[in-house]
Structure formats: C-alpha cells, structure tokens
Design a protein around this motif. Structure first.
Motif, PDB file in Angstrom:
ATOM      1  N   VAL A 110      34.307  35.506  44.272  1.00 47.81           N
ATOM      2  CA  VAL A 110      34.788  34.663  45.189  1.00 47.81           C
ATOM      3  C   VAL A 110      36.645  34.970  44.846  1.00 47.81           C
ATOM      4  O   VAL A 110      37.121  34.786  45.943  1.00 47.81           O
ATOM      5  N   GLY A 111      36.779  35.282  43.840  1.00 49.69           N
ATOM      6  CA  GLY A 111      38.273  35.610  43.529  1.00 49.69           C
ATOM      7  C   GLY A 111      38.611  36.917  43.689  1.00 49.69           C
ATOM      8  O   GLY A 111      40.001  37.388  43.306  1.00 49.69           O
ATOM      9  N   ILE A 112      37.839  37.903  43.977  1.00 44.90           N
ATOM     10  CA  ILE A 112      37.779  39.282  43.782  1.00 44.90           C
ATOM     11  C   ILE A 112      38.326  39.884  45.174  1.00 44.90           C
ATOM     12  O   ILE A 112      37.712  39.601  46.323  1.00 44.90           O
ATOM     13  N   SER A 113      39.128  40.929  45.194  1.00 44.11           N
ATOM     14  CA  SER A 113      39.628  41.361  46.377  1.00 44.11           C
ATOM     15  C   SER A 113      38.373  42.244  47.183  1.00 44.11           C
ATOM     16  O   SER A 113      37.621  42.676  46.529  1.00 44.11           O
ATOM     17  N   PRO A 114      38.260  42.228  48.421  1.00 39.58           N
ATOM     18  CA  PRO A 114      37.274  43.084  49.139  1.00 39.58           C
ATOM     19  C   PRO A 114      37.187  44.315  48.883  1.00 39.58           C
ATOM     20  O   PRO A 114      35.986  44.927  48.811  1.00 39.58           O
TER      21      PRO A 114
END
Length: 378
Positions: free
Chosen positions: A56-60
């Motif tokens: 959820v808080g990680i870059s695509p």
C-alpha cells in the motif's frame, strides 16, 4: 472521526471483513499465534500480500499500489484493531521509507519488492548505551578496500528474528556525534550476524543483534556514507505516525471490548456500565480516542501533501497522544472488567501488555514531549 475518501473507506472495510473472517474469534487467534506466544503469522501475512495490501505504501515500480502515509496508517490501524497477528508489518513499513528515499535501484527492488511479496524488514539502531540518545551509537563499521567490517551490538530490535534484512545504523567516523554515521542494508543470514531473542512481558518480539567481523560490501550502503543522521531524521514522520496508528487501532479494540463487557455485566440488578462512575469513564475514553484519530490522520495528510516536509511537532504529538491514550484505555479496561480484565480468558490483559510498552519504543513519551517543547523555542 475523520472523513475518509471512498477508496480509503473501501480499503478499511475490506481489512475489517478479512479480520472478522480470519481472526475474529479467540480460537482462530490462538491457532495462528500458538496461544499468544507469537505475534506474526507468515501464512496470514502472505494472504495479505496476495491481496496487494502490503504494497500500500510502495511505489508501483516495485509492485506496490503507490498509496501514501495515510493509507499505510489506515492498514496499520485496522489490522491492529482486528488483532491480526502481523506484527512484522510495523517495522517493515518504517524500514521501507529510507530504502524508498535513499536506496539504490537494486536495494529498492530487493527490499521494497520483497515487502510487497510478504517479506518482513527490521531496524537496528538502539544499543545498550544508545537508546534515547541515538547519536551515542558506537557499533563500528570500519572501512576496508572492498567494503566495511561491522563489530558491535544492537538491542531492542523488533522483528529481527523474522526479517530478511536489518536496516543498520553504524559509526563510520569517530570524534563526532551526529556526523560519521552510515546506514546499511544487512541480510540477516550474513556471516557474523547473531540474533538472540530478549524475553519480555509481551513475549517474543524484540532481540539483541551481535555483529562480529561482519563483512558488508560497498553496495550495502543505503544513501551516503557518514550521512545517516539526516536520513534517520527524514524518516521520523513515518515512524511516529505508523506507531501511533498501531496504538490507535489497539486502543479502539480495548475500548470496544471494555464497552461490550460493561453493557453485559450485571450487578445490583443492572448493567455496570449504567453506573455513573463507568459511564463517565467510557465517555472520556471515547472522546480521547476520537481526538487521537483526528490528530493522526491530519498529520498523515500533511505528510502526504509535502513528503519532504519535517513535522517534528505534529508527528511527536500524534505518537505521544495515541500511545498514552491506548495505554490508558487498556488500564481503565482492566479496572472496569475487574478480575476478568486480568484473566487470560479475555483479551484485555493482552491489550495492556501490548500498549504499556508503546510509550517507550520509537521514542519515549518523555522524548516526544521534549521534542514538542523545543519546537516552541524552549
């Protein structure tokens, strides 16, 4: 309570539904935690990874959904409310920030991509002689021709026994306090790394870590050599807010458990919650929890709007308020439930064990108050 976007409301609802189905009963939680002895279940955590929640808080770019700190806090809050045994997530989410900001592409792919797939990360900062005084770190990283040799001890390392890597802060220069510190990515299976659990009131969650002639290549450096102090400071918004979110969730769960009990428990011909002493106590706790929620998500929104902005006053306020409130709710819950609050038959005693330490780790309440005071020029 704060107003969520439709996407955030849907996310929170999905987490709540999952927890009701998977961890909604005491029997389910006991089976997942070996009757409370463990705080992280890899199978359950893997299911959350498959749902895409751990990213959820990680870059695509690393396979995440690219959400902000508000969404990370929401996931942390709701899983703690649902008593989901995924205790490895908090240190993982905190560790993710420095890799995202300062890590090399290879480090981001390895660590952040691993988080999305369900791996746990941990942090190694505190030492026997460097707790609140982080700048007193003495664990030494001695430079050699092709890397560094690490010697020293870290302590109170939450989830180190579960982690793939340790985000280590070690001293690469002597003679200064805030300068000469360097951040490293250390695989936990590196020769010379020994992890020993520390028995605590709350079970198996913290560790001593010993480094003995541990070799790390140059590629293990996260960010810049001798520049770990500003890198650590840049991550404090995230750490304090994530810890606050965890305790907001646990505090709300302790409140709801206490409320259900005082409604059902009959004495003198009526529910004990109808007596003014308990009714007013419930009113005060409910008010304090709503204050925590409003503060937490306001500061998280501020951080999302300006990710590079330092928020020492606001982030410390959120951590201070949420942890102190959660501890108070659990203590009051024990009091309201009487002997049953102390009995392991109910969850209240575990709420107390989980919350009482929260005002110590991640910067004690005294340190948070000192930071807040300094922002007013005191």
């Amino acid at each position: 309570m704060h107003v969520r976007t439709p996407e955030q409301a849907s996310f929170a609802g999905a987490i709540d539904d999952f927890c009701r189905a998977q961890t909604g009963t005491r029997a389910q939680r006991d089976a997942l935690t070996q009757h409370g002895a463990e705080f992280h279940n890899r199978v359950l955590y893997g299911q959350m990874a498959e749902l895409g929640w751990l990213g959820v808080g990680i870059s695509p770019e690393q396979g995440g959904s690219g959400g902000g700190l508000s969404e990370v806090c929401l996931f942390t809050e709701r899983t703690n409310y649902g008593l989901a045994p995924v205790g490895g997530y908090v240190t993982t989410a905190v560790a993710a920030g420095p890799y995202a900001k300062f890590g090399t592409p290879a480090q981001r792919e390895k660590v952040l991509g691993g988080i999305v797939r369900g791996r746990v990360e941990a942090i190694a900062i505190s030492e026997p002689g460097a707790g609140s005084d982080v700048a007193a770190i003495s664990c030494r990283a001695r430079r050699i021709s092709d890397g560094f040799i690490i010697n020293g001890q870290k302590t109170w390392c939450s989830n180190a026994h579960l982690a793939d890597h340790l985000l280590l802060i070690a001293r690469t220069q002597t003679g200064t306090r805030h300068e000469g510190l360097t951040m490293f990515c250390v695989p936990t299976n590196t020769p010379g790394v020994e992890i020993r659990g520390i028995p605590t009131l709350n079970g198996k969650d913290v560790n001593d870590v010993y480094f003995t002639d541990c070799f790390l290549p140059e590629s293990a450096v996260v960010g810049k050599v001798d520049q770990a102090w500003p890198q650590v400071m840049a991550g404090l918004n995230s750490e304090r807010l994530i810890l606050a979110a965890a305790m907001l969730g646990r505090g709300r769960r302790a409140f709801d458990d206490a409320l259900a009990y005082v409604k059902e428990r009959k004495q003198f011909g009526k529910s004990v919650g109808s007596f003014q002493a308990l009714k007013h106590r419930i009113a005060d706790l409910a008010t304090e929890l709503d204050c925590c929620e409003l503060l937490l998500y306001r500061v998280a929104a501020m951080a999302d709007e300006a990710p590079e902005r330092m928020l020492p006053r606001e982030a410390s306020m959120a951590k201070l308020k949420a942890t102190e409130t959660a501890k108070r709710v659990a203590l009051e819950g024990v009091q309201m439930m009487g002997g049953y609050g102390y009995a392991t038959e109910y969850d209240m005693e575990s709420h107390l064990r989980a919350t009482v330490i929260s005002t110590v780790y991640g910067g004690t309440s005294e340190i948070q108050r000192d930071i807040i005071g300094k922002t007013f020029g005191l």
